[in-house]
Design an enzyme around this catalytic site. Structure first.
Site, short mmCIF file in Angstrom:
data_model
loop_
_atom_site.label_atom_id
_atom_site.label_comp_id
_atom_site.label_asym_id
_atom_site.label_seq_id
_atom_site.Cartn_x
_atom_site.Cartn_y
_atom_site.Cartn_z
N GLY A 227 -11.52 10.33 22.95
CA GLY A 227 -12.50 9.26 23.09
C GLY A 227 -13.13 9.22 24.48
N HIS B 32 -11.76 12.38 15.03
CA HIS B 32 -12.64 11.79 16.03
C HIS B 32 -14.07 12.35 15.95
CE1 HIS B 32 -13.77 9.48 19.43
NE2 HIS B 32 -14.14 10.55 20.13
N GLY B 33 -14.19 13.65 15.67
CA GLY B 33 -15.51 14.25 15.56
C GLY B 33 -16.28 13.69 14.38
N HIS C 82 0.85 -1.20 0.00
CA HIS C 82 0.00 0.00 0.00
C HIS C 82 0.88 1.24 0.00
CE1 HIS C 82 -1.96 -3.24 2.33
NE2 HIS C 82 -2.93 -3.00 1.48
P1 ADP Z 1 -8.46 6.80 15.30
O1 ADP Z 1 -7.53 6.75 16.47
O2 ADP Z 1 -8.46 5.52 14.53
O3 ADP Z 1 -8.28 8.03 14.46
P2 ADP Z 1 -10.70 8.10 16.59
O4 ADP Z 1 -9.97 9.36 16.35
O5 ADP Z 1 -12.13 8.08 16.17
O6 ADP Z 1 -9.95 6.88 15.94
O7 ADP Z 1 -10.69 7.74 18.13
C1 ADP Z 1 -9.60 8.01 18.94
C2 ADP Z 1 -9.94 7.55 20.33
O8 ADP Z 1 -10.08 6.14 20.34
C3 ADP Z 1 -8.89 7.84 21.35
O9 ADP Z 1 -9.03 9.15 21.86
C4 ADP Z 1 -9.14 6.79 22.41
O10 ADP Z 1 -10.10 7.21 23.36
C5 ADP Z 1 -9.76 5.68 21.63
N1 ADP Z 1 -8.82 4.55 21.50
C6 ADP Z 1 -7.79 4.41 20.64
N2 ADP Z 1 -7.19 3.21 20.82
C7 ADP Z 1 -7.86 2.60 21.83
C8 ADP Z 1 -7.74 1.35 22.50
N3 ADP Z 1 -6.81 0.46 22.14
N4 ADP Z 1 -8.62 1.05 23.50
C9 ADP Z 1 -9.57 1.93 23.85
N5 ADP Z 1 -9.73 3.12 23.26
C10 ADP Z 1 -8.90 3.45 22.26
MG MG Z 2 -8.51 9.95 15.19
#
Ligand code: ADP
Ligand code: MG
Length: 586
Positions: free
Chosen positions: A550, A395-396, A217
């Site tokens: 999160g 995340h939002g 990739h």
């Molecule tokens: P990504 O990290 O894939 O971009 P998001 O931004 O939607 O996903 O979510 C980030 C949030 O996911 C983090 O702030 C944390 O709270 C949660 N998170 C990430 N990894 C884990 C994990 N292994 N266990 C629990 N929560 C996690």
């Molecule tokens: Mg994220």
């Protein structure tokens, strides 16, 4: 260039549809992938493979007799969703258990694991063997972290042959793991590849240069050099792979020379001849080699060499016959065809309508999802900003996509019970949200749905169990502990306080308010922590002083729900709980 399509966003789906039409004697279409059309024996282990599209013949082209029972097919270079994997595995299961085997990439791991949890809940024995053959992707002492590339083929082949010969799930898993332990690959690329609809390759290698170890990739390689001659390239690949020869290898080796996209067969044969000469000169016996396209990367100019080191038992399975659209070996009897329609329906059975009481509670669950979606919409931007401090800023938007999809799915499931609403909404959440948090929320809701059932009434104890199920699912899938700076830091105090309050006889509404306050407090306190997991980990210092996105989003949603259930016009849960619950609340 990838030039032929109507709508680039429909490319993967249309390609799979056309593939199935062109190979109708071999495979049937499922919602989420393809399944072999040749009959399987009752109790036969189902080897289920999968991954992103754009790697043909991986993965759909390797479905058939003596190889995979089915493949889950994701979008271009993107993991299939847990829902797709679940449906495909459900259709493929013959009662003998399911072996998931796929290349080791974070997205695939998350989605396959999530599907495994759901299948296990339904009593299906699911095992997983991740392919980790790419020696360029992690050092030798961290082999389990390596990516999977063309080593997929020997691992899938061994697993498929073992399943076809009637071995049980323990044995199929053992053999697949052993095959993976004895497989090493190294790839090189002379240029990038272009996704459908894109004007430019999404990575590149300077003209006249070669990148060693570049992933399928476009993951960065380990070194770059001038374009070598065929002999020099053979010496480089064979040399590096012999350095990594497994300790327990014998003198038999299976070389697999794999074209990644635009290297012609004629060129591959030139190189293969030199590879084989070097292997023979090293005192090795070459067994049934492969030279061709086995795991590609769209139109990438590049190739990889895999050395698979079978012992006697693995050699037997490697030589066993197989008959798939892209991989055929030996001679097989004519296959009995089976009715794919029935399998497809079995995998997507719709929910039974609930009793009037169960349906009323289901409607309450639907309104919970409406509230969640409204709360998320109001905070989407804040969470995006928070995630951009040390994460990737999505995340939002991820929470918004997940919550909106969950609300829509919940509305569509209205007229059924709480369990159906929760599981349908959870599936939609994880399918649409993307990102780590999407997979965690989706799985947690599904697990919650599973423990609550489609009951006519619930006790306070049931509510506590449901909160615990949400919490355990997040911990189990994400492997985070309190203090790692993730959503777990807010979810655990929420579930603890909620359970304690209910034990003490508080009404559900009051327990929820107290639990949401505890979650909020704990989420704020994560500002002082350094992240130990997830995308924020490499930027731990930047994250100091800011709470975890999160954890914050979970706490805000919990607070929103507490407010919703306190509002006059919504029936509070205790008014619909059973007599036992009302007694315990007094
Ligand atoms: P990504 O990290 O894939 O971009 P998001 O931004 O939607 O996903 O979510 C980030 C949030 O996911 C983090 O702030 C944390 O709270 C949660 N998170 C990430 N990894 C884990 C994990 N292994 N266990 C629990 N929560 C996690
Ligand atoms: Mg994220």
């Amino acid at each position: 260039m990838t030039s032929i399509y109507d709508d680039p966003t429909a490319f993967a789906e249309e390609s799979i549809d056309g593939f199935v039409a062109a190979n109708r004697n071999y495979v049937g279409r499922l919602d989420g992938g393809v399944i072999r059309s040749a009959a399987m024996s009752p109790g036969q282990v189902a080897v289920v493979i999968g991954g992103g599209s754009g790697h043909y013949p991986a993965f759909a082209g390797l479905v058939g007799v003596g190889l995979a029972a089915a493949s889950a097919c994701g979008n271009m270079f993107a993991s299939p969703s847990a829902g797709q994997i679940y449906r495909v595995a459900k259709a493929a299961d013959m009662g003998g258990g399911v072996l998931f085997t796929y290349g080791n990439y974070a997205g695939d791991v998350m989605h396959f694991d999530q599907a495994a949890v759901r299948l296990r809940n339904e009593g299906i024995d699911v095992r997983t063997v991740r392919v980790t053959d790419d020696i360029a992707s992690a050092p030798r002492d961290q082999r389990y972290k390596r990516r999977g590339v063309a080593g997929d083929l020997p691992v899938f082949k061994i697993a498929g042959a073992a399943a076809e010969s009637g071995e049980d799930i323990d044995e199929v898993e053992r053999l697949a793991r052993k095959a993976n332990d004895r497989t090493r690959s190294l790839g090189v690329a002379f240029g990038g590849c272009t996704l459908p609809g894109a004007a430019q390759p999404f990575f590149s290698v300077p003209p006249g240069r070669m990148s060693v170890g570049l992933g399928i990739h476009g993951e960065p390689g380990i070194s770059e050099s001038d374009m070598p001659t065929a002999s020099e390239l053979a010496a480089l690949l064979v040399g590096r792979l012999l350095d990594e020869r497994p300790d327990d290898s014998e003198s038999t080796v299976v070389p697999i020379l794999n074209g990644l996209g635009t290297v012609k067969y004629d060129e591959l044969f030139v190189l293969y001849g030199k590879v084989e000469t070097l292997l023979t000169a090293a005192g090795l016996r070459v067994l049934e080699p492969e030279c061709g396209e086995l795991v590609t990367s769209l139109d990438m100019p590049g190739l990889s060499l895999t050395l698979f080191w079978p012992d006697e038992e693995l050699a037997g399975y490697w030589s066993a016959p197989a008959d798939t659209p892209a991989y055929r070996k030996g001679i097989l009897d004519r296959h009995v065809q089976r009715d794919i329609t029935r399998l497809r329906e079995a995998a997507s059975a719709t929910a039974e309508p609930g009793s009037p009481a169960a349906t009323r509670l289901g409607a309450l669950a639907v309104s919970v999802f409406e509230t969640v979606s409204a709360v998320v919409a109001a905070h989407e931007d804040d969470w995006g900003v928070l995630d951009s401090v040390a994460g990737d800023g999505d995340h939002g938007i991820g929470m918004r996509r997940g919550a909106d999809a969950a609300a829509a799915a919940a509305r569509a499931a209205a007229g059924t019970g709480v369990s159906n609403v929760l599981t349908t909404a959870g599936e939609a959440w994880s399918e649409k949200a993307g990102g780590t948090s999407g997979a965690l929320w989706g799985t947690a809701l599904i697990q919650m749905g599973r423990v609550v059932g489609n009951n006519d009434a619930y006790t306070a104890a049931d509510a506590a169990v449901a909160a615990r199920a949400f919490c355990s699912a997040v911990i189990e899938l994400g492997s985070a502990e309190v203090g790692d700076k993730t959503m777990v830091d807010a979810v655990v105090p929420f579930a603890d306080v909620f359970g304690d309050e209910l034990d003490r006889g508080s009404p559900v509404r009051r327990a929820l308010i107290a639990a949401a306050a505890a979650a909020k407090h704990a989420a704020e306190a994560t500002a002082a922590l350094r992240p130990k997991l997830g995308r924020a980990r490499p930027l731990a210092e930047k994250s100091l002083g800011h709470p975890d996105p999160g954890a914050v989003s979970f706490a805000v949603i919990a607070e929103g729900l507490a407010e919703m259930l306190s509002a006059e016009e919504i029936p509070a849960p205790e008014t619909v709980l059973t007599a036992t619950a009302s007694e315990s609340e007094r």
